[in-house]
Motif scaffolding. Structure first.
Motif: not given
Length: 296
Positions: A194-198
């Motif tokens: 999940v890109v938003d988490n990274a």
């Protein structure tokens, strides 16, 4: 005779005296001096009190003690990465978004090394270089607008101050670390799918950088290897290099069309923030998306 004296006396009263005719006006109020209450010598008005000037803020540079503290913290934030073998490039989790220069996926072995827990911050750059070239100012934000050549000067000065051998990571080291090293969960982005988490990218950044370490870390405890700013690697770039890359500690071709950048940045789409995505710029390029992470 009596009437004549009375008439002469009346005439004398009616005619102004010589002093009255020549009497000058008061230079302050304009009245004749004999009619001026101050006789032409008005007291000087007291000057109006002026508001006290606000002191200008003192722009003080970092003290030597502060510089030492910041540099010592940078050294302490280097993370040990145990060596290992991994599959580099367009692995299955990268899916159809993988580009041609990410292929073929191939096995690479890297020796143990250390890498920065965070991207180099503006206060760290300033402690070493004495300047801050960044567009988005903030002590804990990543330094940006630095070229590959600028990074070499920074590293040279940092090594002189610390007696260590900092450098930029190789492209293989960078990808191995971003994937989580020998703890890898085989994610699309660094530590997650999940890109938003990274990290901070075009979909959540608000068109600016953010303080380092404010998104979740990957399996090795490394922050912002997805997004925030692109990170220079030591390698020259070649779109065909993966076809002939050495299997042990590859360091890139001997020349190329630019120096490699990895990790994506605050204004990029998610597909450019994947752990296998590659990009390159001229070594003298400066942009508000370009930063660095140190290796040792």
């Amino acid at each position: 005779m009596k009437h004549l004296l009375t008439l002469l006396f009346a005439l004398l009263l009616a005619v102004p005296t010589l002093g009255q005719i020549r009497m000058p006006p008061c230079p302050t109020c304009g009245k004749k001096v004999n009619l001026c209450p101050y006789h032409g010598k008005h007291p000087k008005p007291k000057p109006k009190p002026q508001p006290a000037a606000k002191p200008r803020p003192q722009q003080q540079g970092m003290t030597e003690a502060k510089k030492t503290e910041i540099i010592n913290r940078l050294v302490a934030n280097m993370v040990r990465v145990e060596g290992g073998t991994f599959q580099m490039g367009a692995t299955s989790e990268q899916g159809s978004e993988a580009f041609g220069d990410e292929k073929p996926a191939h096995y690479v072995t890297v020796s143990a090394f250390s890498i920065g827990k965070y991207e180099v911050t503006q206060e760290e750059w300033q402690a070493v270089m004495g300047t801050n070239p960044s567009s988005f100012k903030g002590a804990k934000r990543p330094v940006e607008c630095v070229s590959w050549d600028d990074c070499q000067q920074f590293i040279q000065k940092l090594n002189a101050k610390t007696g260590k051998f900092f450098r930029l990571p190789t492209e293989a080291e960078w990808e191995y670390a971003a994937r989580g090293g020998n703890r890898s969960g085989h994610y699309k982005y660094s530590g997650t799918n999940v890109v938003d988490n990274a990290g901070w990218y075009g979909g959540n950044s608000g068109d600016q950088t953010h303080e380092v370490g404010t998104r979740q870390p990957n399996e090795l405890g490394l922050y912002d290897m997805t997004g925030n700013v692109w990170e220079w690697c030591s390698d020259w770039y070649s779109s065909q290099y993966y076809s002939s890359s050495p299997s042990s500690n590859p360091a890139g071709p001997s020349s190329g069309s630019g120096r490699v950048g990895r990790g994506g940045g605050w204004r990029d789409g998610a597909q450019y923030c994947r752990v296998s995505y590659r990009i390159h710029w001229s070594p003298d390029s400066r942009d508000c998306i370009l930063g660095l992470r140190l290796a040792l």
